[in-house]
Design a protein around this motif. Structure first.
Motif, PDB file in Angstrom:
ATOM      1  N   LEU A  78       8.591 -40.088  38.924  1.00 60.99           N
ATOM      2  CA  LEU A  78       7.476 -40.165  39.870  1.00 60.99           C
ATOM      3  C   LEU A  78       7.487 -41.277  40.661  1.00 60.99           C
ATOM      4  N   LEU A  79       7.661 -42.487  39.474  1.00 57.66           N
ATOM      5  CA  LEU A  79       7.618 -43.974  40.308  1.00 57.66           C
ATOM      6  C   LEU A  79       8.797 -43.997  41.302  1.00 57.66           C
ATOM      7  N   TYR A  80       9.958 -43.550  40.824  1.00 60.85           N
ATOM      8  CA  TYR A  80      11.081 -43.828  41.691  1.00 60.85           C
ATOM      9  C   TYR A  80      11.021 -42.802  42.904  1.00 60.85           C
ATOM     10  N   ALA A  81      10.487 -41.743  42.913  1.00 59.38           N
ATOM     11  CA  ALA A  81      10.571 -40.814  43.896  1.00 59.38           C
ATOM     12  C   ALA A  81       9.505 -41.265  44.823  1.00 59.38           C
ATOM     13  N   PHE A  82       8.238 -41.690  44.422  1.00 61.20           N
ATOM     14  CA  PHE A  82       7.289 -42.106  45.592  1.00 61.20           C
ATOM     15  C   PHE A  82       7.403 -43.421  46.189  1.00 61.20           C
ATOM     16  N   TYR A  83       8.093 -44.354  45.366  1.00 60.46           N
ATOM     17  CA  TYR A  83       8.451 -45.767  45.829  1.00 60.46           C
ATOM     18  C   TYR A  83       9.664 -45.579  46.657  1.00 60.46           C
ATOM     19  N   TYR A  84      10.657 -44.822  46.543  1.00 60.83           N
ATOM     20  CA  TYR A  84      11.863 -44.678  47.382  1.00 60.83           C
ATOM     21  C   TYR A  84      11.771 -43.704  48.620  1.00 60.83           C
ATOM     22  N   SER A  85      10.925 -42.850  48.466  1.00 60.40           N
ATOM     23  CA  SER A  85      11.052 -41.583  49.239  1.00 60.40           C
ATOM     24  C   SER A  85      10.011 -41.485  50.296  1.00 60.40           C
ATOM     25  N   LEU A  86       8.692 -42.065  49.926  1.00 58.69           N
ATOM     26  CA  LEU A  86       7.737 -42.025  50.947  1.00 58.69           C
ATOM     27  C   LEU A  86       8.004 -42.890  52.174  1.00 58.69           C
ATOM     28  N   SER A 105       0.649 -50.406  44.831  1.00 53.44           N
ATOM     29  CA  SER A 105      -0.212 -48.780  45.334  1.00 53.44           C
ATOM     30  C   SER A 105       0.396 -47.789  44.472  1.00 53.44           C
ATOM     31  N   VAL A 106       1.920 -47.664  44.640  1.00 57.24           N
ATOM     32  CA  VAL A 106       2.716 -46.643  44.079  1.00 57.24           C
ATOM     33  C   VAL A 106       2.454 -46.687  42.584  1.00 57.24           C
ATOM     34  N   GLY A 107       2.420 -47.743  41.884  1.00 56.15           N
ATOM     35  CA  GLY A 107       2.386 -47.671  40.408  1.00 56.15           C
ATOM     36  C   GLY A 107       1.028 -47.315  40.184  1.00 56.15           C
ATOM     37  N   ALA A 108       0.014 -47.715  40.904  1.00 55.50           N
ATOM     38  CA  ALA A 108      -1.265 -47.191  40.294  1.00 55.50           C
ATOM     39  C   ALA A 108      -1.712 -45.753  40.514  1.00 55.50           C
ATOM     40  N   MET A 109      -1.164 -45.494  41.703  1.00 54.23           N
ATOM     41  CA  MET A 109      -1.385 -44.110  41.994  1.00 54.23           C
ATOM     42  C   MET A 109      -0.705 -43.240  40.886  1.00 54.23           C
ATOM     43  N   VAL A 110       0.612 -43.348  40.637  1.00 51.86           N
ATOM     44  CA  VAL A 110       1.324 -42.582  39.791  1.00 51.86           C
ATOM     45  C   VAL A 110       0.864 -42.520  38.337  1.00 51.86           C
ATOM     46  N   LEU A 111       0.575 -43.759  37.770  1.00 52.84           N
ATOM     47  CA  LEU A 111       0.062 -43.898  36.423  1.00 52.84           C
ATOM     48  C   LEU A 111      -1.503 -43.329  36.481  1.00 52.84           C
ATOM     49  N   GLY A 112      -2.258 -43.614  37.337  1.00 59.92           N
ATOM     50  CA  GLY A 112      -3.693 -43.112  37.418  1.00 59.92           C
ATOM     51  C   GLY A 112      -3.685 -41.602  37.600  1.00 59.92           C
ATOM     52  N   MET A 113      -2.898 -41.054  38.182  1.00 57.22           N
ATOM     53  CA  MET A 113      -3.161 -39.662  38.459  1.00 57.22           C
ATOM     54  C   MET A 113      -2.281 -38.892  37.333  1.00 57.22           C
TER      55      MET A 113
END
Length: 219
Positions: free
Chosen positions: A65-73, A84-92
């Motif tokens: 998820l970290l890779y997907a959101f950080y590189y795909s968004l 923001s990506v790290g907090a969102m993925v880990l938090g969710m």
């Protein structure tokens, strides 16, 4: 490098670790409460929808998820910082696990209390807010504390998306001084220094919630 120098060097990344943790909790707690309540009360297609959302965040690899959101968004025109990506993925992810504690806590309550509240003229939302959630929250304390600790430890993964957290600092030190035993023992100690007080605070909250529940039940 001495062990003390290694630990001090690793702790230079504690600010990023703390930032991701705090922001992650801002995602985790609301998501856990809302998703858990909705899953408890919804039926049919609505229940399936919220369950799919929960399982997406709970059953998918955090690393992926970290890779997907950080590189795909960015490909879709959405620019988010690594924090923001790290907090969102880990938090969710943490919130998805905690949502099951919310749902289970609500299901464990005596149905008669809800019926009594409705009989007194309260609407369903008022019963949830004034009767059910205050009691259920006491049972959620251990799970929420455990998820907070898991969130802190999970921040080690954000080093993979360029954030200079404690794990990233440990890797930098390893490049300068090849001492894997000393470096990763120091990193372990740093996480212990941070997580153990949170664990103690959780025990205090659990005891306090138990005493409050005992006073209420004794009335």
């Amino acid at each position: 490098m001495s062990f003390i120098e290694i630990v001090l060097g690793i702790l230079q990344g504690v600010g990023v670790t703390a930032e991701v943790t705090v922001l992650g909790l801002l995602y985790a707690v609301p998501f856990a409460l809302v998703a858990g309540v909705l899953q408890h009360f919804s039926t049919g297609a609505s229940r399936w929808t919220i369950t799919i959302v929960i399982e997406f965040w709970r059953s998918t690899s955090v690393l992926v998820l970290l890779y997907a959101f950080y590189y795909s968004l960015p490909a879709f025109g959405i620019e988010l910082s690594a924090v923001s990506v790290g907090a969102m993925v880990l938090g969710m992810n943490a919130g998805a696990y905690a949502s099951q504690s919310v749902r289970a806590a609500l299901q464990s309550l005596d149905r008669g209390q809800c019926e009594a509240g409705l009989a007194l003229g309260l609407d369903r939302l008022a019963v949830l807010r004034m009767i059910e959630l205050p009691q259920a929250l006491r049972n959620m304390v251990p799970t929420f504390v455990n998820e907070a600790i898991q969130l802190i430890k999970g921040t080690a993964l954000v080093s993979l998306i360029t954030l200079t957290d404690m794990t990233f600092r440990a890797k930098q030190i390893a490049q300068l001084s090849y001492d894997p035993v000393g470096i990763y023992s120091g990193l372990l100690l740093c996480y212990l220094i941070i997580c153990y007080p949170v664990s103690l605070f959780g025990r205090y909250l659990d005891r306090s919630a138990g005493k409050a529940g005992g006073r209420i039940n004794g009335l």
